[in-house]
Design an enzyme around this catalytic site. Structure first.
Site, PDB file in Angstrom:
ATOM      1  N   ASP A 213      12.292  35.042  61.040  1.00  0.00           N
ATOM      2  CA  ASP A 213      11.089  34.379  61.518  1.00  0.00           C
ATOM      3  C   ASP A 213      10.330  35.288  62.598  1.00  0.00           C
ATOM      4  OD1 ASP A 213       9.458  31.535  60.908  1.00  0.00           O
ATOM      5  OD2 ASP A 213       9.415  32.036  63.065  1.00  0.00           O
ATOM      6  N   TYR A 357       1.449  32.581  67.585  1.00  0.00           N
ATOM      7  CA  TYR A 357       0.465  32.793  66.355  1.00  0.00           C
ATOM      8  C   TYR A 357      -0.752  33.731  66.768  1.00  0.00           C
ATOM      9  CZ  TYR A 357       3.801  30.476  63.407  1.00  0.00           C
ATOM     10  OH  TYR A 357       5.084  30.273  62.768  1.00  0.00           O
ATOM     11  N   HIS A 409      15.645  30.160  55.345  1.00  0.00           N
ATOM     12  CA  HIS A 409      14.722  30.680  56.377  1.00  0.00           C
ATOM     13  C   HIS A 409      15.567  30.588  57.743  1.00  0.00           C
ATOM     14  CE1 HIS A 409      11.048  32.222  58.178  1.00  0.00           C
ATOM     15  NE2 HIS A 409      11.080  31.160  59.005  1.00  0.00           N
TER      16      HIS A 409
END
Length: 434
Positions: A213, A357, A409
């Site tokens: 990630d 982000y 994930h």
């Protein structure tokens, strides 16, 4: 599976830390004397009043209407989040997670003006390979707790002492017990430089790095920066997609060229992924607007759960996880999920973590140009399964590539033994360099 942590006594922590820098004792805390590059021990102790307040806030939740569809296409379903909240507000025991965290040596050190929290466990085996592991969002260091013992104590898991690691697991800035940036600029690039400084500060002249990630972004940046001492990286979310393929997938159109079977499957997975990243676009553009997740624990939980990866963890699996007290086939339990969410709540890092982000301006899965040795493991539940052809082009010094048959994930969290085995195999070619 045995997951008994290596427990350090207070004296052992003090002795280990004193070797790294002088310490002076201050009532109620351990403070480093002198330079800002000192390392001080850390332990988790959430005040009981905060746990009580969490339960009160959960009980006082004002609920929305039920979704108008019979599935989760509108987000986390009302019945699911209400069931989770009932358990979280009554029977869930944070102290068990706290004890688990405090079973490992934890420290804080200031790097580039920011406190960085990390776990550091040295192997009992000689010539252990130093390894720094980076988590992602919506995760934390809790993702990696299960891999510490298999990596530091491989003989207890049927592996060789020659495959042992010293393990360092930092909390990313704005996450967990690390400091929250008060200015811009703390993206994966800066984290990569900070991690290199951390490993140097711990006395490691040769080491390797791993990430999934956002951790995969960090190790790719470390690979680009190639700091002195970094032997290679391992990633379980490799950035391999060729430029023209990446652009086409983001646009949702047909692939620009004839693809092999594996490449075609990966392209379809990318198209599906880019259709399901509304949460990422929100955090990348307006993270501060998410202030409600700092005020409502249920709002925070729903936001962290609505993370729809191909493997279904945690969003698609949460409904069944609510009744699961024991992990089966790598599926997360309700307590494991709530441990992670509770860490976000008690540290008030829902918004500060989201800003990562906003900080990042690069592509997600596109090849970055890493030229140091790279090991790659492809998990079937990842957002896309990187084909060997793309991986070899993206990482010209590829030293290991393997597709495994289970895991998603959150691979270290879901399949810790398999994941640990992949790190042993992936980094084995580099061990002669330490």
């Amino acid at each position: 599976m045995s997951s008994k942590p290596i427990v350090a006594t207070r004296r052992e922590v003090l002795v280990a830390t004193a070797a790294m820098g002088a310490l002076s004792l201050v009532p109620g805390a351990l403070r480093a004397a002198g330079a800002n590059d000192s390392i001080r021990p850390f332990s988790v102790d959430i005040p009981q009043r905060e746990i009580t307040q969490l339960r009160q806030r959960i009980a006082a939740t004002r609920w929305p209407d039920r979704e108008t569809v019979p599935d989760s296409s509108q987000g986390v379903q009302l019945v699911t989040i209400q069931k989770l909240a009932r358990y979280w507000g009554t029977d869930y025991d944070w102290r068990k997670c706290e004890a688990k965290l405090n079973g490992y040596p934890q420290f804080i050190t200031e790097i580039d003006g920011l406190d960085i929290h990390f776990i550091h466990v040295r192997s009992k085996h000689r010539n252990a390979l130093p390894l720094i592991v980076t988590h992602g969002w919506p995760g934390s260091i809790i993702e990696q707790l299960k891999i510490i013992d298999p990596l530091t104590n491989p003989t207890a898991y049927g592996a060789s002492a020659s495959d042992a690691f010293d393990v360092v697991i930092p909390s990313m800035p704005g996450y967990g017990f690390s400091g929250k940036p008060t200015t811009t600029g703390w993206g994966p690039e800066r984290m990569g430089r900070a991690w290199a400084e951390l490993m140097k500060r711990l006395g490691y002249s040769r080491y390797v790095a791993q990430g999934g990630d956002w951790g995969a972004f960090v190790v790719d940046q470390m690979g680009l920066q190639a700091p002195t001492g970094l032997l290679g990286i391992h990633t379980n979310m490799p950035a391999t997609v060729p430029e023209e393929i990446d652009k086409a997938a983001q646009a949702g159109g047909p692939p620009p060229s004839i693809l092999s079977t594996d490449e075609g499957r990966a392209y379809d997975q990318l198209v599906a992924t880019f259709k399901q990243v509304a949460y990422a676009r929100m955090m990348a553009s307006r993270p501060q607007t998410l202030c409600s997740i700092a005020d409502s624990p249920v709002g925070l939980a729903a936001w962290l759960l609505d993370h729809n990866d191909a493997g279904g963890q945690p969003a698609a699996a949460i409904a069944s996880a609510l009744d699961r007290t024991t992990s089966v086939n790598g599926e997360l339990t309700r307590d494991e999920i709530l441990d992670n969410i509770s860490l976000y709540w008690f540290t008030n890092t829902g918004v500060s973590a989201s800003r990562l982000y906003w900080e990042y301006r690069g592509g997600f899965f596109n090849a970055k140009g890493v030229s140091i040795p790279v090991a790659v493991t492809v998990f079937p539940g990842e957002q896309y399964q990187a084909p060997r052809s793309w991986t070899e082009r993206a990482y010209p010094k590829l030293i290991y590539y393997n597709k495994v048959d289970r895991g998603g994930h959150f691979a270290a969290w879901e399949q810790p033994l398999l994941f640990s085995g992949e790190l042993r195999a992936g980094f084995r070619p580099l061990r002669q360099e330490i």
